[in-house]
Design an enzyme around this catalytic site. Structure first.
Site, mmCIF file in Angstrom:
data_model
loop_
_atom_site.group_PDB
_atom_site.id
_atom_site.type_symbol
_atom_site.label_atom_id
_atom_site.label_comp_id
_atom_site.label_asym_id
_atom_site.label_seq_id
_atom_site.Cartn_x
_atom_site.Cartn_y
_atom_site.Cartn_z
ATOM 1 N N ARG A 48 55.272 12.169 50.627
ATOM 2 C CA ARG A 48 56.053 12.452 51.819
ATOM 3 C C ARG A 48 55.191 12.424 53.072
ATOM 4 N NH1 ARG A 48 59.231 17.646 52.233
ATOM 5 N NH2 ARG A 48 57.267 18.525 51.486
ATOM 6 N N SER A 71 47.260 17.634 46.286
ATOM 7 C CA SER A 71 47.410 18.617 45.199
ATOM 8 C C SER A 71 46.649 18.219 43.941
ATOM 9 C CB SER A 71 48.898 18.814 44.887
ATOM 10 O OG SER A 71 49.579 19.235 46.035
ATOM 11 N N ASP A 119 48.815 22.117 47.531
ATOM 12 C CA ASP A 119 50.172 22.642 47.707
ATOM 13 C C ASP A 119 50.242 24.152 47.508
ATOM 14 O OD1 ASP A 119 49.571 22.407 45.042
ATOM 15 O OD2 ASP A 119 51.449 21.482 44.441
#
Length: 879
Positions: free
Chosen positions: A501, A565, A619
């Protein structure tokens, strides 16, 4: 004699006239399709009353639980003794059941007479409600016949048996036929008496605790109508039969159907028609007037498939009763028999149709396929009864494909089959629980997990043990949570899986502080995740350029936070050296490199825009920061999704890898690697090892593989494979789809364990996996496996989190700690019980910590932007 004239006479107009005469006389006994549909609906209502705890005491149809919870599956085996007591003869049977590739049942039996003085003498947990069929032994009614039998065996002393099951003949019929046809879930008796049983969903059976699985219900449907429900279709002949019976007002449905009363109904009709001058020239005889002299077997003879032979039988039977019948009398008698037996068959079909509708509705299927096991002299011996019953059932429930299977020795073989099934279930249950117990953790084991996690955290923080520690406790250089003064536009990248994203995050401060986000999702093809680092980061930059153009900000230069992450070693906030790829990524040339530099190099290669990479975060830290913006007490971040990890604000004095003792720093624990050095070996099962062996990184991320969404479905699949191989599930038959690694997705656990999900929906999931012949019992077991696996995951996660919050409490020298944990991840958010079990475990293992868990809203994107915003605020302050 008139027999020689009957064949010619049968085809004359007189035959038609006499049939019409009888039809008119017995108009009320001839029920229309509408009448029968109405009877079926009434019976369904009676079933509901019998199943309900509050309505059962007043229900005519008692719907008695039998505690038979499964029909045969073909794997039963062993030698069983069966006792059959239901009349003046008593049978003992030895039944050998084998399943070595070919189901067989061998039976030997011995019949013993029961003298009348014993039937009526003294009786020395199935509670006998009342004796019937002429038995009157005292001291037995209201007592447990199993206990009485055990006592008698003990008194004798020369042998011993294990009494496993007490059943009635209807259940025996269903179980006998169920051995030959696994679709059989209804038992029906139409003989001297009548009754039915069927497999009902436990959730509807309010008389028994528990709402999972099925149980056979003995309907005792002969009592239908005892409360007046059939008064409008009962005739004067039915009332006369009832008045002259041993139990007036009881078993009214049975008195309209069964062999004990059918012949008597015909006799009463013949007497009444004779007295009305419609038969036998108005004459009767002493034999015709004597109760019981017109037997039900006479009806079968008179309704012979060849009407001419039936008329010959009618003449012989009537002459045997002392009458001198005319051809017209024989025709009329045959018609009376037809009307009485047809009504019996149709009434039986109406109530059976209600049972079929109940089963179809239980299964929520548009079309039901099922088998009815049938026994009884009327069904077997009457030439037309079975055909009429079958035809009317098809008419009343056209959406049910029903096979009628005649039982061979249902009462004896059936008792053995119930026992065989009970033995199978008990043996299988013990073996299943032995296997599942390896996945169950007690409190002492969880406390030990917590203790070992605390030890690993200390090893990861210390400079001299860090290199050898499984839990790396990586400094993130995030030194502060948001204070509310942050403001500006920030770009955030979120890379943690195959979806990537790009976000624009606008942070506003002041009285109306807010965070506004815009984002776009891009896919990273597998060939890029497995290709080179340059290809991966060029793809990421191409997506950023597309997003900036999409937002109308082409060429803009913004501070950027990069949520990455994967395990990274950091020496400052804007740097992240990739330690190792996880989650299936294998892009070459990245491990050991600074991902911020790799990203900057790709931006320079593109020459389309420039960005200020301010922060590289994972994250977990993003989740903590996102929740910290809403709740200043949030100092722990937790992810339980595809993977699992945690971070928290540690005292700088304990972070030996970074210089300085003042203040705090967020530590990215990378706790998924807990256990990589054997810390979890004593609770690791064969299923965990199978999942690990087949994974991309065997021997790595052992804690994560016992907790996270990427692996739970695979653990369940391996348990199901083991159960099936041992014949404990799916009748030992494995589908090709279930052999496929990864086919049992973790989302299935969430769906299967949903409290709102009926077992029929569990079966639909299993059918999706190619297990089209799975049973209700299979669904229950699959649900239990899912529950055990997900409960262990939640408890392990709770134990790890207990170690974290207790460490923070001890760091600060507090007796009680109040703290908030920000949580993100699909497993935590979507699984119906994970969060509850995790909370309970946390409360139990860290009783001195008051922990509030709040769900993060877009922690990885919003969190990265907020870390960037905090970093920019601190950087501006230093300037």
């Amino acid at each position: 004699m008139i027999a020689s004239h009957l064949l010619a006479y049968y085809f004359t107009e007189l035959h038609h006239d006499h049939v019409q005469k009888v039809d008119k006389y017995l108009y009320h006994m001839r029920l229309s399709d509408e009448n029968l549909m109405d009877v079926s609906k009434r019976f369904r209502r009676e079933m509901d009353k019998g199943l309900g705890r509050d309505t059962n005491p007043t229900a005519a149809v008692k719907m008695l639980p039998t505690f038979v919870r499964s029909t045969p599956d073909g794997t039963e085996t062993g030698d069983f003794l069966a006792l059959d007591l239901g009349g003046t003869n008593f049978r003992v049977l030895l039944v050998r059941v084998s399943s070595n590739g070919k189901q067989t049942v061998e039976m030997e039996n011995q019949i013993y007479a029961i003298p009348e003085n014993i039937m009526r003498g003294s009786g020395t947990e199935s509670i006998l409600v009342c004796w019937t069929k002429g038995f009157k032994a005292s001291g037995v009614e209201g007592r447990d016949v199993v206990g009485l039998l055990r006592k008698a065996i003990k008194n004798r002393g020369d042998f011993d048996i294990d009494i496993v099951a007490v059943i009635n003949d209807t259940v025996g019929t269903m179980m006998t036929c169920g051995y030959d046809d696994h679709h059989c879930e209804i038992g029906l008796i139409i003989g001297t008496g009548t009754n039915a049983c069927y497999m009902e969903e436990m959730r509807h059976l309010e008389l028994v605790d528990g709402d999972e699985g099925r149980m056979c219900v003995n309907m005792e449907w002969g009592a239908f109508g005892d409360d007046g429900a059939l008064d409008d279709i009962r005739t004067e002949f039915d009332r006369e039969i009832d008045a002259g019976s041993l139990n007036p007002g009881k078993q009214l449905f049975e008195k309209m159907i069964s062999g004990m009363y059918m012949g008597e109904l015909v006799r009463l009709i013949l007497v009444k028609m004779a007295k009305d001058g419609l038969l036998f020239q108005g004459h009767t005889t002493p034999d015709l007037l004597t109760t019981g002299h017109f037997q039900t077997s006479f009806i079968s003879a008179i309704e012979n498939n060849k009407s001419s032979e039936g008329l010959v039988s009618a003449e012989q039977i009537l002459r045997g009763l002392g009458l001198d019948p005319s051809p017209e009398d024989c025709v009329a008698t045959q018609r009376v028999c037809q009307i009485v037996s047809t009504r019996a068959a149709h009434l039986c079909a109406a109530s059976l149709a209600a049972v079929l509708r109940q089963i179809r509705d239980n299964k929520a299927t548009d079309r039901l396929r099922t088998t009815v096991g049938v026994d009884g002299s009327v069904y077997k011996n009457h030439p037309q009864f079975a055909r009429r019953l079958n035809k009317m059932v098809r008419l009343l429930v056209p959406d049910c494909d029903v096979r009628f299977l005649r039982s061979e020795d249902g009462s004896g073989k059936g008792a053995a089959m119930v026992t065989a099934v009970a033995y199978r279930l008990a043996k299988q249950h013990a073996e299943r629980q032995r296997i599942l117990d390896s996945l169950r953790l007690d409190r002492d084991q969880l406390l030990e997990v917590k203790r070992r996690m605390e030890e690993e955290m200390k090893r990861g923080l210390a400079k001299n043990t860090h290199a050898a520690a499984a839990v790396k406790m990586l400094p993130t250089f995030v030194r502060s949570t948001p204070d509310g003064t942050e403001r500006g536009d920030f770009l955030a990248l979120d890379l943690g899986g195959t979806n990537f994203r790009v976000l624009l995050v606008r942070v506003r401060s002041g009285k109306r502080r807010s965070v506004e986000m815009h984002n776009k999702i891009y896919t990273i093809p597998q060939d890029i995740t497995q290709g080179t680092g340059d290809e991966l980061f060029d793809h990421i930059v191409h997506c950023i350029a597309d997003f900036l153009e999409y937002m109308g900000m082409k060429g803009a230069s913004l501070p950027l936070g990069f949520t990455f992450s994967f395990p990274c070693h950091q020496t400052r906030l804007d740097q992240g050296i990739l330690i190792k790829w996880t989650k299936g990524f294998k892009a070459s040339g990245c491990e050991g490199e600074d991902v911020a530099t790799l990203l900057k190099d790709a931006i320079h290669r593109s020459e389309e825009f420039d960005l200020d990479v301010v922060a590289v975060v994972n994250d977990t830290v993003g989740t903590m920061m996102s929740c910290g913006y809403e709740d200043p007490q949030c100092e722990v971040g937790l992810i339980v999704g595809t993977g699992t990890n945690a971070c928290y604000m540690e005292e700088m004095s304990n972070v030996e890898l970074v210089d300085g003792d003042e203040g705090r720093m967020c530590v990215n624990m990378e706790w998924g690697a807990f256990g990589d050095q054997g810390e979890l070996e004593d609770i690791c099962t064969e299923f965990d090892r199978a999942v690990d062996d087949q994974s991309t990184y065997p021997g790595k991320q052992r804690y994560e593989k016992m907790i996270s969404g990427m692996y739970l479905g695979e653990i369940v699949r391996n348990v199901l494979l083991d159960f099936t191989a041992k014949g404990l599930l799916f009748r030992g038959k494995l589908s090709e789809r279930l052999k496929t690694r990864g086919i049992f997705e973790t989302k299935f656990l969430s769906q299967i364990e949903s409290d709102r999900l009926a077992l029929r929906q569990v079966r639909s999931i299993l059918q999706h996996l190619g297990l089209i012949s799975s049973t209700c019992d299979d669904s229950i077991l699959v649900k239990e496996v899912c529950s055990v696996v997900s409960k262990r995951a939640a408890q392990l996660c709770g134990a790890g989190l207990a170690a974290v919050v207790d460490k923070i409490r001890l760091n600060r020298g507090l007796e009680k700690l109040s703290i908030t944990v920000g949580v993100d991840g699909t497993l935590y958010k979507l699984h119906p019980h994970f969060s509850t079990i995790m909370r309970e475990t946390l409360r139990d293992l860290a009783p001195d910590c008051e922990v509030t868990l709040i769900q993060s809203e877009d922690g990885s994107g919003k969190g990265a932007a907020l870390i960037t915003a905090v970093a920019c605020r601190l950087r501006d302050a230093r300037k």
